[in-house]
Each structure stands twice: as structure tokens, then as C-alpha cells.
Design an enzyme around this catalytic site. Structure first.
Site: not given
Ligand code: NDP
Ligand code: 8X3
Length: 247
Positions: A135, A148
Site C-alpha cells: 500500500s 495499518y
Molecule cells: P476487501 O475487503 O474487498 O478484500 C479483502 C480480502 O482479504 C477478502 O477477500 C477477505 O476475505 C480477505 N481476508 C481478510 N482477512 C482474512 C483472513 N484473516 N484470512 C483470509 N482472508 C482474509 O479489500 P481489498 O480488496 O481492498 O484489499 C486487498 C488488499 O489490498 C489488502 O491487503 C489491502 O490492505 C490492500 N490495499 C487495499 C487498498 C484499498 O484502498 N482498497 C489500497 C492499498 C492496499 P474473507 O473476508 O472472505 O476472508
Molecule cells: C489502503 C490505502 O490510503 O487507506 O492501503 O492506506 S490507504
């Protein structure tokens, strides 16, 4: 034989979009997450489009569950370490230790458990590719985001060090560091508060899971001698963690 891609957190957002995009490129998909019904829907969608998909339902925070699910897999060509979350957005003196545990246990320890189980197979094969979803929080600590940001700083450090560790085994390591992507991320961060989640994207056209999946599709199609070490992707209306131009 089809290349096999393992995507953690494929039930939503970036992971789900990545599973669908990689399936369209001909990868056999191994999709993981905790929500079995979502995994089943994804499998059906990929198979309906002519692809193949296996599903593994487990919590990446549980090391024994990671080993039990992943150890039997014979071959993994691509690992996308995507499962993760932000929980809470608070000053450190008001933070919840349960939220801190969830972020560190998932974003850092979960990524490590999965990587520790999968990479020996890649080392034995002498090839493979690991893509970690970091991120902008991995290089830009911001107010209310101490834990985070710390977890994503850890992902950034781990990505750089594991690239060196796996260099001699012919395994590529890439990190993608997105800014604002509209997924379930903010709903999870705000513990289901839809109004606060929606406000995150107010006046902005954010990135989508499909945008990140497109970057992953590009990275995995590069020639063998080329690697993307680190890529930062943001909406055009965002210049960093502190700078968003809302219209
Ligand atoms: P979502 O919440 O849409 O997806 C998160 C996914 O992670 C889900 O499929 C969830 O599946 C899975 N997950 C969470 N906890 C667990 C666990 N304990 N075990 C297994 N699976 C888990 O968010 P995003 O798609 O946005 O996030 C994906 C990645 O991208 C993360 O690492 C996030 O930090 C990163 N990210 C996101 C950004 C954003 O702005 N959205 C920006 C930068 C990075 P389930 O709940 O079914 O287990
Ligand atoms: C998710 C983006 O800006 O909330 O990693 O950290 S931010």
C-alpha cells in the site's frame, strides 16, 4: 499444463478481480478466503467462462490452517499475497488492541505463513513469482493509521528482503502499492459503517479491483528477464496519502 495461481483473499475486491483476470489469461486459479459461499460463487463464475478454479477456505492468521490447506498443493507458479485489511481509523491513544491484532496477524503474519508454505515448492521447481499487495501506507505513515501503516511498512520490507532471498532460486518478487481502491476495504475499516466508508471516496473516481488486476496481468506477462520490483498505483485525483483532490 496450465500455470497455477494462488490468490489469497479472493472473495472480494482486488483478490476477486485478480482471480478472474488471471483465469482469463489461462491460469488455473486457487482461490482462498474465509467466506465459503463467496469462494463457491467465484469458482462457478470462472468455470462458466471456461476456466478452472479450486477453492480453499481458511483463515491466513492460523498457521496450521495455512499449512493444512497449502502443503498438499503440488504446484504453484504464482502467489498473490493479497488477503488483508485495515481495522479502525483512530489516534493511537484511542486505538483498539483487537483491531491492531487483526491487522498485524493478517497483513504481516498471515502473509508470512502463506509464503513460508508456498515458496519451498517454488524453490524446488527453480521458478515462480510472488506478488505482494502492499500500500502507499507502506511508505507514507498517516494520522490515525499507525498500525495499518506499520503492517504495510512490514510488507514493503518483507517484499524487498524476500526478493533477495529468492533471487538465486529464479523466483520473481513484485510488490504493488495502491492508493485508494474502492472495494470492501473501507466498509471493513469502519466496522460496517456504510456512511463513513462511502465518504472515503466522496468526490473522487477511485481505482477499482479491476485496475489492480490489470497491473498484475501486465506484470505476469512480462518476459522472464524482466521484473517489476515495486509499483505504486493511485487514482489520478490522488497524489499521496495526504493529497486528494475532491471534486
Ligand atoms: P476487501 O475487503 O474487498 O478484500 C479483502 C480480502 O482479504 C477478502 O477477500 C477477505 O476475505 C480477505 N481476508 C481478510 N482477512 C482474512 C483472513 N484473516 N484470512 C483470509 N482472508 C482474509 O479489500 P481489498 O480488496 O481492498 O484489499 C486487498 C488488499 O489490498 C489488502 O491487503 C489491502 O490492505 C490492500 N490495499 C487495499 C487498498 C484499498 O484502498 N482498497 C489500497 C492499498 C492496499 P474473507 O473476508 O472472505 O476472508
Ligand atoms: C489502503 C490505502 O490510503 O487507506 O492501503 O492506506 S490507504
Amino acid at each position: 499444463m496450465k500455470k497455477q495461481a494462488l490468490i489469497t483473499g479472493a472473495t472480494s475486491g482486488i483478490g476477486r478481480a485478480t482471480a478472474l483476470r488471471l483465469a482469463s489469461l489461462g491460469y488455473g486459479i486457487i482461490a482462498t478466503g474465509r467466506r465459503a459461499e463467496r469462494l463457491e460463487a467465484l469458482r462457478a463464475e470462472i468455470e462458466a467462462a471456461g476456466g478452472t478454479c479450486r477453492t480453499l477456505c481458511f483463515d491466513v492468521r492460523d498457521e496450521q490452517a495455512c499449512i493444512a490447506a497449502l502443503e498438499p498443493l503440488e504446484r504453484i507458479d504464482l502467489l498473490v499475497n493479497n488477503a488483508g485489511l485495515a481495522a479502525g481509523l483512530e489516534h493511537i491513544d484511542r486505538g483498539s488492541s483487537a483491531d491492531w491484532d487483526a491487522m498485524i496477524d493478517t497483513n504481516v503474519k498471515g502473509l508470512l505463513y502463506v509464503t513460508r508454505t508456498v515458496t519451498p515448492k517454488m524453490v524446488a521447481a527453480g521458478s515462480g513469482h510472488v506478488i505482494n499487495i502492499g500500500s502507499i501506507a507502506g511508505t507514507e505513515p498517516y494520522e490515525n493509521g499507525a498500525v495499518y501503516c506499520a503492517s504495510k511498512h512490514a510488507v514493503h520490507a518483507i517484499s524487498q528482503a524476500m526478493r533477495a532471498d529468492l533471487l538465486q532460486s529464479g523466483i520473481k518478487v513484485s510488490e504493488i502499492r495502491p492508493g485508494m481502491v474502492e472495494t470492501e476495504f473501507s466498509l471493513v475499516r469502519f466496522h460496517g459503517d456504510r456512511r463513513r466508508a462511502d465518504d472515503t471516496y466522496r468526490g473522487v473516481t477511485p481505482l477499482t479491483g479491476d485496475d489492480i488486476a490489470e497491473a498484475i496481468a501486465w506484470i505476469v506477462q512480462l518476459p522472464a528477464h524482466m521484473n517489476v520490483n515495486d509499483i505504486v498505483l493511485m487514482p489520478s485525483q490522488q497524489a499521496g496519502a495526504y493529497y486528494t483532490h475532491r471534486k
